[in-house]
Write an enzyme that holds these catalytic residues in place. Structure first.
Site, PDB file in Angstrom:
ATOM      1  N   LYS A  83     -37.866  31.930  47.033  1.00  0.00           N
ATOM      2  CA  LYS A  83     -38.077  32.171  48.459  1.00  0.00           C
ATOM      3  C   LYS A  83     -37.372  31.087  49.266  1.00  0.00           C
ATOM      4  O   LYS A  83     -37.559  29.901  49.021  1.00  0.00           O
ATOM      5  CB  LYS A  83     -39.574  32.170  48.788  1.00  0.00           C
ATOM      6  CG  LYS A  83     -40.305  33.408  48.327  1.00  0.00           C
ATOM      7  CD  LYS A  83     -41.774  33.368  48.692  1.00  0.00           C
ATOM      8  CE  LYS A  83     -42.014  33.747  50.127  1.00  0.00           C
ATOM      9  NZ  LYS A  83     -43.462  33.880  50.427  1.00  0.00           N
ATOM     10  N   VAL A  84     -36.590  31.545  50.229  1.00  0.00           N
ATOM     11  CA  VAL A  84     -35.766  30.643  51.042  1.00  0.00           C
ATOM     12  C   VAL A  84     -35.991  30.989  52.513  1.00  0.00           C
ATOM     13  O   VAL A  84     -36.004  32.172  52.869  1.00  0.00           O
ATOM     14  CB  VAL A  84     -34.275  30.807  50.686  1.00  0.00           C
ATOM     15  CG1 VAL A  84     -33.414  29.853  51.502  1.00  0.00           C
ATOM     16  CG2 VAL A  84     -34.039  30.601  49.195  1.00  0.00           C
TER      17      VAL A  84
END
Length: 214
Positions: A83-84
């Site tokens: 997750k970014v």
């Protein structure tokens, strides 16, 4: 539509898997902190429980540090998704990870333009936060519709994860729109099954069964 469980609880994940309807898991730092456990052992346990994707969030702000974190997490298991956040640094990270074959979930999406840029950078998933949009008097599901339309216009393969789901209607609207995934808290999962007519019907059947000679 795939169903991901938005949790870091081993107990909740095991229950969800027992129901036979869970395709993956999403986590975030807040959910992990709630468990009060050491981070990497918890991630290893979660990824070992299910074959589907498990989203793990990077917490650094510098792109190189984010990439280093991502590589450490991705090495844990083949089903890890990184997750970014959607910002300029995040786009750099998504591009770099995509080139290395590491799947990404771009989070904190609140506009169609953010979703399009994330897809252009190579995101595997984008996560529009529909509940948080609703919280500020916006229309979270309209955001999902806009993203889906744009992706369809250009045959974009990035999958839409409807996140920040607060109630069953969000879930139903996500399916109606054609979102790829809805990620939901365990409590919301239970609400999806509840209906007063089902409860009344079961109660009547059981009462009638008591009258049957057996």
């Amino acid at each position: 539509m795939k169903i991901f469980l938005d949790t870091a609880s081993i107990v909740e994940i095991k229950k969800g898997l027992a129901y036979g309807i869970i395709d993956g898991v999403t986590t975030n730092p807040s959910l992990v902190a709630k468990e009060g456990r050491e981070f990497l052992p918890l991630v290893r346990e979660i990824t070992a429980l299910l074959p589907g994707p498990v989203s793990i969030e990077v917490t650094a702000s510098d792109p190189e540090e984010m990439i280093a974190q991502a590589e450490t997490y991705a090495a844990i298991a083949a089903n890890v998704v990184i997750k970014v956040p959607i910002n300029l640094e995040g786009l750099q990270v998504v591009k770099a990870l995509s080139g290395r074959g590491i799947k990404t979930n771009v989070t904190l999406i609140f506009s169609p333009s953010q979703a399009l840029l994330a897809a252009k950078a190579g995101a595997t998933y984008v996560s529009p936060f529909v509940g948080r949009v609703d919280d500020i008097s916006g229309d979270g599901m309209a955001l999902v519709e806009d993203i889906a339309l744009i992706y369809d216009n250009y045959d974009i393969a990035t999958e839409i994860i409807v996140a920040s789901v607060r109630h069953p209607l969000h879930f139903v609207e996500a399916a109606r729109i054609g979102a790829d995934v809805a990620t939901i808290p365990f409590a919301t999962l239970a609400q999806l099954l509840h209906h007063p007519l089902t409860d009344a019907g079961m109660e009547r059947f059981l009462k009638d069964w008591e009258k049957v000679k057996h």
